[in-house]
Structures are given as structure tokens and as C-alpha cells.
Scaffold this motif. Structure first.
Motif, short mmCIF file in Angstrom:
data_model
loop_
_atom_site.label_atom_id
_atom_site.label_comp_id
_atom_site.label_asym_id
_atom_site.label_seq_id
_atom_site.Cartn_x
_atom_site.Cartn_y
_atom_site.Cartn_z
N TYR A 87 4.34 -24.98 -16.75
CA TYR A 87 4.13 -26.36 -17.18
C TYR A 87 4.80 -26.47 -18.69
CZ TYR A 87 2.46 -30.84 -18.81
OH TYR A 87 2.38 -31.90 -19.19
N SER A 88 4.48 -25.51 -19.42
CA SER A 88 4.99 -25.69 -20.76
C SER A 88 6.60 -25.59 -21.02
CB SER A 88 4.25 -24.33 -21.53
OG SER A 88 4.86 -23.04 -20.88
N PHE A 89 7.25 -24.69 -20.04
CA PHE A 89 8.48 -24.64 -19.96
C PHE A 89 9.26 -26.00 -19.39
CE2 PHE A 89 12.69 -23.22 -18.94
CZ PHE A 89 12.97 -22.73 -20.25
N ALA A 90 8.67 -26.65 -18.58
CA ALA A 90 9.12 -27.76 -18.14
C ALA A 90 8.89 -29.12 -18.84
CB ALA A 90 8.40 -28.08 -16.68
N ARG A 91 7.84 -28.95 -19.76
CA ARG A 91 7.79 -30.08 -20.82
C ARG A 91 8.95 -29.97 -21.97
NH1 ARG A 91 2.09 -29.35 -23.79
NH2 ARG A 91 3.59 -27.96 -24.70
N LEU A 92 9.59 -29.08 -22.06
CA LEU A 92 10.66 -28.95 -23.12
C LEU A 92 11.74 -30.09 -22.54
CD1 LEU A 92 11.10 -25.22 -23.95
CD2 LEU A 92 9.81 -26.96 -25.24
N GLY A 93 11.96 -30.25 -21.26
CA GLY A 93 13.01 -31.26 -20.93
C GLY A 93 14.16 -30.64 -20.20
N PRO A 94 14.87 -31.72 -19.66
CA PRO A 94 15.90 -31.01 -18.65
C PRO A 94 17.05 -30.33 -19.44
CG PRO A 94 16.23 -33.42 -19.20
CD PRO A 94 15.24 -33.08 -19.88
N CYS A 95 17.17 -30.32 -20.68
CA CYS A 95 18.24 -29.57 -21.50
C CYS A 95 18.09 -28.26 -21.54
CB CYS A 95 18.48 -30.11 -22.91
SG CYS A 95 19.69 -29.40 -23.90
N TRP A 96 16.64 -28.21 -21.72
CA TRP A 96 16.24 -26.43 -21.88
C TRP A 96 16.49 -26.07 -20.16
CZ3 TRP A 96 16.71 -24.10 -26.04
CH2 TRP A 96 16.84 -24.87 -27.38
N LEU A 97 15.95 -26.66 -19.17
CA LEU A 97 15.97 -26.32 -18.03
C LEU A 97 17.24 -25.86 -17.81
CD1 LEU A 97 13.51 -28.62 -16.26
CD2 LEU A 97 13.13 -26.14 -16.71
N ILE A 98 18.38 -26.85 -17.81
CA ILE A 98 19.76 -26.42 -17.69
C ILE A 98 20.14 -25.09 -18.19
CG2 ILE A 98 21.98 -27.24 -17.79
CD1 ILE A 98 20.61 -30.12 -17.44
N ALA A 99 19.73 -25.20 -19.68
CA ALA A 99 19.97 -23.83 -20.38
C ALA A 99 19.30 -22.52 -19.62
CB ALA A 99 19.60 -23.98 -21.81
N ARG A 100 18.20 -22.70 -19.07
CA ARG A 100 17.50 -21.61 -18.41
C ARG A 100 18.26 -21.21 -17.20
NH1 ARG A 100 13.96 -20.83 -14.25
NH2 ARG A 100 12.54 -19.38 -14.39
N TYR A 101 18.70 -22.25 -16.52
CA TYR A 101 19.55 -22.04 -15.23
C TYR A 101 20.61 -21.34 -15.52
CZ TYR A 101 15.73 -23.77 -12.32
OH TYR A 101 14.66 -23.92 -11.56
N THR A 102 21.23 -21.61 -16.46
CA THR A 102 22.59 -20.85 -16.99
C THR A 102 22.46 -19.52 -17.41
OG1 THR A 102 23.41 -23.04 -17.93
CG2 THR A 102 24.58 -21.24 -18.64
N VAL A 103 21.22 -19.20 -17.82
CA VAL A 103 20.88 -17.70 -18.39
C VAL A 103 20.79 -17.13 -17.02
CG1 VAL A 103 19.24 -16.29 -19.61
CG2 VAL A 103 20.27 -18.44 -20.65
N VAL A 104 19.82 -17.53 -16.12
CA VAL A 104 19.33 -16.99 -14.75
C VAL A 104 20.90 -16.69 -14.03
CG1 VAL A 104 18.32 -17.37 -12.80
CG2 VAL A 104 17.16 -18.00 -14.86
N GLU A 105 21.69 -17.55 -14.25
CA GLU A 105 23.08 -17.31 -13.60
C GLU A 105 23.61 -16.14 -14.00
OE1 GLU A 105 27.29 -19.62 -12.80
OE2 GLU A 105 25.68 -20.78 -13.96
N ALA A 106 23.66 -16.01 -15.48
CA ALA A 106 24.12 -14.82 -16.09
C ALA A 106 23.61 -13.51 -15.42
CB ALA A 106 24.30 -14.73 -17.44
N TRP A 107 22.25 -13.40 -15.33
CA TRP A 107 21.65 -12.50 -15.01
C TRP A 107 21.76 -12.12 -13.67
CZ3 TRP A 107 18.66 -8.70 -16.74
CH2 TRP A 107 17.72 -7.96 -15.90
N HIS A 108 21.81 -12.98 -12.74
CA HIS A 108 22.12 -12.82 -11.11
C HIS A 108 23.62 -12.53 -11.13
CE1 HIS A 108 18.29 -13.94 -9.66
NE2 HIS A 108 18.55 -15.10 -10.21
N GLY A 109 24.50 -12.70 -11.98
CA GLY A 109 25.88 -12.48 -12.05
C GLY A 109 26.05 -10.99 -12.48
N ARG A 110 25.08 -10.30 -12.66
CA ARG A 110 25.30 -8.90 -13.26
C ARG A 110 25.86 -8.81 -14.54
NH1 ARG A 110 23.27 -9.28 -8.84
NH2 ARG A 110 23.28 -7.81 -7.12
N LEU A 111 25.82 -9.76 -15.70
CA LEU A 111 26.48 -9.72 -16.74
C LEU A 111 25.72 -8.66 -17.38
CD1 LEU A 111 28.44 -10.90 -18.63
CD2 LEU A 111 26.52 -12.42 -19.55
#
Length: 153
Positions: free
Chosen positions: A6-30
Motif C-alpha cells: 500500500y505504501s508504494f501504491a500511494r506514491l502514484g502512477p509515475c512511481w509504479l511505471i518507474a518500478r515496472y521499468t526497473v523490474v523489466e531491467a531485472w528480468h532482462g538480465r541487465l
């Protein structure tokens, strides 16, 4: 799929999109690629350090620093281009147009995510030079590389 705290979701959609970009880098074996970059840079610095007769540390840093910068710039640029093209191929833009968020929030979130990936890349590059460089010069070099990678994003 796991629920976001909940605390992370409260930060807004901008931070959620940033989080998913970082997760994409992690899953892409960066991270594995960054470890390989650090190992290659450290190997080159160690090799030059062993070859040099005088000013061993300066010689190692003068070869390894541009090599680490080149690797970091290439990896960040390749990740950004690959991520953007994957988003176009997967019809992520169509999803964006249907989502209840503005385009500026989407772009800001992607930029923040890419900037975080760039900062992690610069940190890996700086850590690969840590056995050979002075700490104050290394921090300045790493911060300047973070700025450069942010501009690339």
C-alpha cells in the motif's frame, strides 16, 4: 501476480511505471550484463597494473575508466532502445492510450525508471574501478557518469 504494498501504491502512477521499468531491467538480465562489464573492466585494469613499471595505479585507471564509461553508455543506450521498441511491438502504446493516466505521467515514469537503471549502471562501473582509484575522484567520476547516463535516457 503479487499485490503492491500500500505504501508504494500511494506514491502514484509515475512511481509504479518507474518500478515496472526497473523490474523489466531485472528480468532482462541487465544485472548479469553489468556484472560481466565490471569483471571485464576489473580484468583490464589488473592486466595493465601488472604490465606497468611506473605509475601502475594511474595506468590502470587511465585504461579502465574509459572502458567502463564506454560499457556503461552502451548498456544503458541499448536497454533504453530495446525497452522502447519492445513497448511498441507489444502494443504498450495502445494500452497507454486506453489507460486512465496522462501521457506526461507515463513519460515521466519511464524516465525515472531509466534514470534509476542508469544510476545502478554507473554504480557498477564505479565499483569496478574501486581497487585502483582514490575514493574522492571515484565518487566524482561516478556522479558525472550518472549525469551522463541520465542524459542518454
Amino acid at each position: 501476480m503479487r499485490e503492491l504494498p500500500y505504501s508504494f501504491a500511494r506514491l502514484g502512477p509515475c512511481w509504479l511505471i518507474a518500478r515496472y521499468t526497473v523490474v523489466e531491467a531485472w528480468h532482462g538480465r541487465l544485472v548479469w550484463t553489468l556484472l560481466a562489464m565490471s569483471a571485464l573492466t576489473l580484468t583490464a585494469a589488473t592486466f595493465v597494473n601488472a604490465l606497468a613499471i611506473v605509475e601502475q595505479t594511474e595506468s590502470a585507471v587511465s585504461i579502465a575508466a574509459p572502458l567502463a564509461r564506454l560499457f556503461a553508455i552502451a548498456l544503458t543506450a541499448i536497454f533504453v532502445v530495446t525497452s522502447a521498441s519492445r513497448e511498441l511491438d507489444d502494443k504498450g502504446v495502445d494500452m497507454l492510450l486506453a489507460a486512465p493516466i496522462s501521457r506526461s505521467i507515463w513519460i515521466a515514469g519511464r524516465f525515472v525508471g531509466f534514470a534509476i537503471v542508469g544510476a545502478v549502471t554507473a554504480t557498477f562501473a564505479g565499483l569496478s574501478l574501486s581497487p585502483f582509484a582514490q575514493i574522492d575522484a571515484l565518487l566524482a567520476w561516478t556522479v558525472s557518469l550518472m549525469g551522463e547516463l541520465t542524459l542518454i535516457c
